[in-house]
Design a protein around this motif. Sequence first.
Motif, short mmCIF file in Angstrom:
data_model
loop_
_atom_site.label_atom_id
_atom_site.label_comp_id
_atom_site.label_asym_id
_atom_site.label_seq_id
_atom_site.Cartn_x
_atom_site.Cartn_y
_atom_site.Cartn_z
N ARG A 234 18.04 28.84 47.26
CA ARG A 234 19.22 28.57 46.31
C ARG A 234 19.35 28.57 44.83
N SER A 235 20.34 29.16 44.29
CA SER A 235 20.46 29.14 42.72
C SER A 235 21.93 28.65 42.37
N ILE A 236 21.87 28.04 41.42
CA ILE A 236 23.00 27.28 40.77
C ILE A 236 23.03 27.70 39.18
N PRO A 237 24.21 28.22 38.84
CA PRO A 237 24.19 28.44 37.16
C PRO A 237 24.80 27.29 36.23
N SER A 238 24.29 27.10 35.35
CA SER A 238 25.04 26.12 34.39
C SER A 238 25.94 26.74 33.17
N ASP A 239 25.36 27.94 32.71
CA ASP A 239 26.08 28.52 31.34
C ASP A 239 25.67 30.02 31.46
N MET A 240 26.56 30.89 30.65
CA MET A 240 26.54 32.08 30.21
C MET A 240 26.78 32.29 28.80
N ASN A 241 25.97 33.14 28.17
CA ASN A 241 26.41 33.49 26.81
C ASN A 241 27.10 34.78 26.65
N ASP A 242 27.47 35.19 25.62
CA ASP A 242 28.51 36.36 25.31
C ASP A 242 27.83 37.67 25.60
N ARG A 243 26.42 37.71 25.76
CA ARG A 243 25.84 38.87 26.08
C ARG A 243 25.71 39.00 27.71
N GLY A 244 26.16 37.98 28.49
CA GLY A 244 26.10 38.15 29.91
C GLY A 244 24.62 37.64 30.37
N ALA A 253 9.60 29.56 45.96
CA ALA A 253 9.15 29.88 47.44
C ALA A 253 8.57 28.70 47.99
N GLY A 254 8.04 27.66 46.98
CA GLY A 254 7.29 26.47 47.14
C GLY A 254 8.13 25.30 47.61
N GLY A 255 9.57 25.53 47.21
CA GLY A 255 10.59 24.49 47.37
C GLY A 255 10.62 23.69 46.14
N GLU A 256 10.12 23.88 45.27
CA GLU A 256 10.49 23.26 44.05
C GLU A 256 11.88 23.77 43.17
N SER A 257 12.44 22.88 42.16
CA SER A 257 13.39 23.57 41.61
C SER A 257 13.22 23.73 40.17
N HIS A 258 13.50 25.18 39.70
CA HIS A 258 12.96 25.34 38.29
C HIS A 258 14.00 25.90 37.57
N ALA A 259 14.21 25.88 36.33
CA ALA A 259 15.07 26.72 35.52
C ALA A 259 14.72 28.06 35.58
N PHE A 260 16.15 28.92 35.47
CA PHE A 260 15.86 30.19 35.47
C PHE A 260 16.80 30.71 34.40
N PHE A 261 16.31 31.89 33.76
CA PHE A 261 17.15 32.87 33.09
C PHE A 261 17.24 34.23 33.68
N TRP A 262 18.71 34.65 33.71
CA TRP A 262 18.99 35.98 34.28
C TRP A 262 19.35 36.87 33.44
N ARG A 263 18.85 38.02 33.29
CA ARG A 263 19.37 39.05 32.42
C ARG A 263 19.22 40.57 32.87
N HIS A 264 20.14 41.42 33.07
CA HIS A 264 20.23 42.70 33.44
C HIS A 264 19.57 42.80 34.76
#
Length: 393
Positions: A234-244, A253-264
Motif C-alpha cells: 500500500r501507498s497513500i500520498p499526503s502532499d505534492m509540491n510544484d516540482r511534482g 516488505a516487513g509490513g511497517e508503515s514508513h514515510a516516503f518521498f517520490w521524485r522522477h
Amino acid sequence: MRLVRPVIVATTVLVLAACDSERTVTSPSDPALRTAARIEAASQGRVKAIDLGTLGGTFAQPEAINDAGQVAGFSGTATGETHAFLWKRGVMTDLGAIGSGASYANRINNAGQVMGNNWTDFPHGFLWTRGVMTDLGTLGGRYSLAASLNDAGQVVGYSETAEIAGLVRVHAFLWTRGRMLDLGTLGGWGSWAVAINNAGQVTGYSDIAAGGEPHAFVWRRGAITDLGTIGGTRSIPSDMNDRGDVVGNSTTAGGESHAFFWRHGVMTDLGTLGGTESQALAVNNAGQVVGGGTTASGETHAFIWAHGVMTDLGPRSTAYELNNAGDVAGEVIVGDVGHAFFWRGGVLTDLSPEDESFTTDMNNTGQVVGPQSNAAGSRALLWQVGPGRNAGH
C-alpha cells in the motif's frame, strides 16, 4: 528495524509564549518540554494572536491561509447554520451556501478563490470566486468532495460516478474551466485525488487491477502513473509540491508503515526516528518534508527531513504544515492536551500555552491558523511569531 536514513536529534528550544507576552521556562516538568538541556531566554519570540471572530454563532474554525493573509474556514451563524467564510483585513464575510445546506471552506489560493464542500442530502464541491459560489457538480453520481485547489483555480477531489458496468464507483476528478474530468483509476474500482500543484499535476491513490490495497498515483496531461510502494502492498500520498515531488506513507516488505518521498519515478523510504512507523504529511518546493515518526520507545515525534537527514523536532508532537522557507507548524501534547506549535530554526514555540489548539495551515510568510478551544467555546485564530517573512521565499 534499522534506520534507512540517518537521524539527527536536534537541540530544539521550546518557547512557551502567550499572545503579546513571554514566559521563561527554567525547569519544565512535562516530558514534551524536555527538548533542550536549557531554555535560552534570548531565543524567546513574541506571539501575536488574532481572534478572527465568528459569523454570529458560537464557533469558528479556520482551515486555510494564503500568502496575503486571507483566511478561509467555516463558522456558526446567528441562526444556527454553518457557513463557509472568508476573512481579510479584519472582516469575516459569510460566503453563504448552495440551497439550504451547510458549507465548509477548506482551501484558499493566492488569487483569493475559496474551495470547499456544500452539504445538503449529499455533498458537492464548490469554488467561490468574487462573490459567486459555483457548484462543481459530480461525475454522474450523487456526490462529490473537493480536496485541493491550485492558484489557477483548478480543483481536485473525488466523486461518485454514474453506473459503470452496472456498478456505481468513486473516481478522482479534476475540475477546470467549468468542467469536471474523470481521472480514471489504476485498473481497480475507485480512485481519490488528494492534491494538485500549480503545474496542474495531481496526486492521489487508487485501487489497482490486481486487487488488494491502493497505490499512490500521479496524473499529468491525461496519463495516470502508479508510484508503487517501498516494498509493501500500500501507498497513500499526503502532499505534492510544484516540482511534482510526492510524499506520503507506504508499507514496507516487513509490513511497517514508513514515510516516503517520490521524485522522477523513484520512491524513497525516509525511515523512522528509531521506531517502526513514520508518516510524511507535507513537502515544500525545496523538497523538505515534515510529519511524525515513532522512536524506539514508541513515542511519536515531529520531524523535518531534508537531503537524506531526518531531524527530530521533539517529543509527543506531529508536524502538519511546512512552508517554502522551512518553517514548520503542528501539534505538541503538553500534559494531556494538544497545543499548536511553530518551529523555526531550532526554536519550537507553543502558540497557545493556556488552551487546547491545533494548526490547520501556514502560509509562506510564517502566519499560522487553527482553532483554539476552552470553556468559552471554539475560536478561529491567526498566529504570527516574531517578524514575518516575505512570501516570495
